[in-house]
Design a protein around this motif. Structure first.
Motif, PDB file in Angstrom:
ATOM      1  N   GLY A 160       0.799  -1.433  -0.096  1.00 37.50           N
ATOM      2  CA  GLY A 160       0.043   0.081  -0.158  1.00 37.50           C
ATOM      3  C   GLY A 160       0.897   1.105  -0.095  1.00 37.50           C
ATOM      4  N   GLU A 161       0.224   2.308   0.133  1.00 34.84           N
ATOM      5  CA  GLU A 161       0.630   3.803   0.088  1.00 34.84           C
ATOM      6  C   GLU A 161       1.646   4.028   1.041  1.00 34.84           C
ATOM      7  N   HIS A 162       1.769   3.373   2.177  1.00 35.93           N
ATOM      8  CA  HIS A 162       2.913   3.712   3.213  1.00 35.93           C
ATOM      9  C   HIS A 162       4.220   3.063   2.523  1.00 35.93           C
ATOM     10  N   THR A 163       4.216   2.346   1.539  1.00 33.67           N
ATOM     11  CA  THR A 163       5.570   1.924   0.863  1.00 33.67           C
ATOM     12  C   THR A 163       6.154   2.971  -0.249  1.00 33.67           C
ATOM     13  N   THR A 164       5.127   3.922  -0.610  1.00 32.12           N
ATOM     14  CA  THR A 164       5.599   4.727  -1.577  1.00 32.12           C
ATOM     15  C   THR A 164       6.991   5.349  -1.487  1.00 32.12           C
ATOM     16  N   GLN A 165       7.677   5.785  -0.467  1.00 39.21           N
ATOM     17  CA  GLN A 165       9.125   6.216  -0.183  1.00 39.21           C
ATOM     18  C   GLN A 165      10.053   4.976  -0.793  1.00 39.21           C
ATOM     19  N   GLU A 166       9.809   3.912  -0.286  1.00 37.74           N
ATOM     20  CA  GLU A 166      10.615   2.709  -0.680  1.00 37.74           C
ATOM     21  C   GLU A 166      10.516   2.410  -2.127  1.00 37.74           C
ATOM     22  N   ARG A 167       9.294   2.274  -2.732  1.00 35.37           N
ATOM     23  CA  ARG A 167       9.397   2.071  -4.236  1.00 35.37           C
ATOM     24  C   ARG A 167       9.703   3.356  -4.831  1.00 35.37           C
ATOM     25  N   LEU A 168       9.884   4.564  -4.509  1.00 41.12           N
ATOM     26  CA  LEU A 168      10.449   5.614  -5.166  1.00 41.12           C
ATOM     27  C   LEU A 168      12.158   5.348  -5.351  1.00 41.12           C
ATOM     28  N   LYS A 169      12.391   4.888  -3.890  1.00 38.24           N
ATOM     29  CA  LYS A 169      13.789   4.707  -3.974  1.00 38.24           C
ATOM     30  C   LYS A 169      14.305   3.496  -4.861  1.00 38.24           C
ATOM     31  N   LEU A 170      13.670   2.366  -4.899  1.00 32.43           N
ATOM     32  CA  LEU A 170      13.822   1.376  -5.676  1.00 32.43           C
ATOM     33  C   LEU A 170      13.768   1.725  -7.134  1.00 32.43           C
ATOM     34  N   LEU A 171      12.904   2.575  -7.701  1.00 35.48           N
ATOM     35  CA  LEU A 171      13.130   2.912  -8.977  1.00 35.48           C
ATOM     36  C   LEU A 171      14.218   4.129  -9.352  1.00 35.48           C
ATOM     37  N   GLU A 172      14.437   4.936  -8.323  1.00 35.80           N
ATOM     38  CA  GLU A 172      15.442   5.790  -8.451  1.00 35.80           C
ATOM     39  C   GLU A 172      16.836   5.158  -8.896  1.00 35.80           C
ATOM     40  N   GLU A 173      16.856   4.075  -8.116  1.00 38.38           N
ATOM     41  CA  GLU A 173      18.146   3.236  -8.115  1.00 38.38           C
ATOM     42  C   GLU A 173      18.469   2.532  -9.567  1.00 38.38           C
ATOM     43  N   HIS A 174      17.005   2.103  -9.798  1.00 38.50           N
ATOM     44  CA  HIS A 174      16.920   1.240 -11.054  1.00 38.50           C
ATOM     45  C   HIS A 174      17.246   2.610 -12.534  1.00 38.50           C
ATOM     46  N   LYS A 175      16.688   3.440 -12.219  1.00 40.14           N
ATOM     47  CA  LYS A 175      17.065   4.580 -13.306  1.00 40.14           C
ATOM     48  C   LYS A 175      18.397   4.968 -13.234  1.00 40.14           C
ATOM     49  N   ASP A 176      19.164   4.822 -12.255  1.00 44.77           N
ATOM     50  CA  ASP A 176      20.711   5.191 -12.289  1.00 44.77           C
ATOM     51  C   ASP A 176      21.312   4.204 -13.074  1.00 44.77           C
ATOM     52  N   SER A 177      20.707   2.780 -12.845  1.00 49.23           N
ATOM     53  CA  SER A 177      21.305   1.546 -13.430  1.00 49.23           C
ATOM     54  C   SER A 177      21.245   1.828 -14.930  1.00 49.23           C
ATOM     55  N   ILE A 178      20.005   2.318 -15.346  1.00 49.40           N
ATOM     56  CA  ILE A 178      19.670   2.390 -16.603  1.00 49.40           C
ATOM     57  C   ILE A 178      20.544   3.399 -17.316  1.00 49.40           C
ATOM     58  N   LYS A 179      20.773   4.618 -16.586  1.00 51.86           N
ATOM     59  CA  LYS A 179      21.775   5.515 -17.215  1.00 51.86           C
ATOM     60  C   LYS A 179      23.319   5.087 -17.374  1.00 51.86           C
ATOM     61  N   LYS A 180      23.488   4.274 -16.332  1.00 49.35           N
ATOM     62  CA  LYS A 180      24.866   3.700 -16.639  1.00 49.35           C
ATOM     63  C   LYS A 180      25.023   2.533 -17.686  1.00 49.35           C
ATOM     64  N   GLN A 181      23.814   1.975 -18.014  1.00 46.23           N
ATOM     65  CA  GLN A 181      23.809   1.157 -19.093  1.00 46.23           C
ATOM     66  C   GLN A 181      23.978   2.060 -20.302  1.00 46.23           C
ATOM     67  N   ILE A 182      23.000   3.167 -20.465  1.00 45.49           N
ATOM     68  CA  ILE A 182      23.186   3.718 -21.435  1.00 45.49           C
ATOM     69  C   ILE A 182      24.500   4.187 -21.975  1.00 45.49           C
ATOM     70  N   ARG A 183      25.222   4.829 -20.919  1.00 43.81           N
ATOM     71  CA  ARG A 183      26.784   5.290 -20.977  1.00 43.81           C
ATOM     72  C   ARG A 183      27.634   4.358 -21.752  1.00 43.81           C
ATOM     73  N   THR A 184      27.459   2.992 -21.177  1.00 45.36           N
ATOM     74  CA  THR A 184      28.235   1.880 -21.591  1.00 45.36           C
ATOM     75  C   THR A 184      28.081   1.782 -23.024  1.00 45.36           C
ATOM     76  N   LEU A 185      26.654   1.593 -23.289  1.00 46.39           N
ATOM     77  CA  LEU A 185      26.145   1.403 -24.605  1.00 46.39           C
ATOM     78  C   LEU A 185      26.628   2.546 -25.615  1.00 46.39           C
ATOM     79  N   GLN A 186      26.713   3.671 -25.245  1.00 52.59           N
ATOM     80  CA  GLN A 186      27.280   4.854 -25.974  1.00 52.59           C
ATOM     81  C   GLN A 186      28.603   4.571 -26.284  1.00 52.59           C
ATOM     82  N   ALA A 187      29.257   4.263 -25.358  1.00 57.39           N
ATOM     83  CA  ALA A 187      30.815   4.140 -25.453  1.00 57.39           C
ATOM     84  C   ALA A 187      31.081   3.104 -26.382  1.00 57.39           C
ATOM     85  N   ALA A 188      30.444   1.976 -26.289  1.00 56.79           N
ATOM     86  CA  ALA A 188      30.630   0.717 -27.203  1.00 56.79           C
ATOM     87  C   ALA A 188      30.187   1.061 -28.383  1.00 56.79           C
TER      88      ALA A 188
END
Length: 120
Positions: free
Chosen positions: A73-101
């Protein structure tokens, strides 16, 4: 309402994957009077999100964690946000790696084309 076969076809995944997601508590289809799985539009939207997370290399354990938090439920919003932000950071790293390749490959391709054109 959609059957498991219809959802598999619509989403481009196997019925085995849908059963696995159910077993792992990532999705919870309703059951009809015969015990058959039924999915509605909200299930399809959720599966689209799950598939995107999977396509962007989010580990299944993290997807399960996110799904569990969403169910809580809603009381986990902060935890879900953190999880998604961490994943977005991971995606950005993947993008940089792919651009370099891509840049490295572009350079190598140009070298080969230049070499071949000088030979001809």
């Amino acid at each position: 309402m959609f059957t498991i076969g219809e959802v598999a076809e619509i989403m481009g995944i196997s019925t085995h994957t849908l059963r696995y997601y159910e077993k792992e508590n990532i999705i919870a289809p309703v059951r009809d009077d015969n015990g058959d799985r039924r999915y509605d539009d909200s299930h399809l939207k959720w599966l689209q999100f799950v598939i995107k997370l999977k396509e962007t290399q989010m580990p299944i354990a993290k997807i399960k964690e996110y799904a569990s938090l969403a169910i809580e439920g809603e009381h986990t919003t902060q935890e879900r946000l953190k999880l998604l932000e961490e994943h977005k950071d991971s995606i950005k790293k993947q993008i940089r790696t792919l651009q370099a390749a891509d840049e490295m490959l572009e350079h190598k391709i140009a070298v080969y084309k230049d070499f071949i054109s000088k030979r001809d």
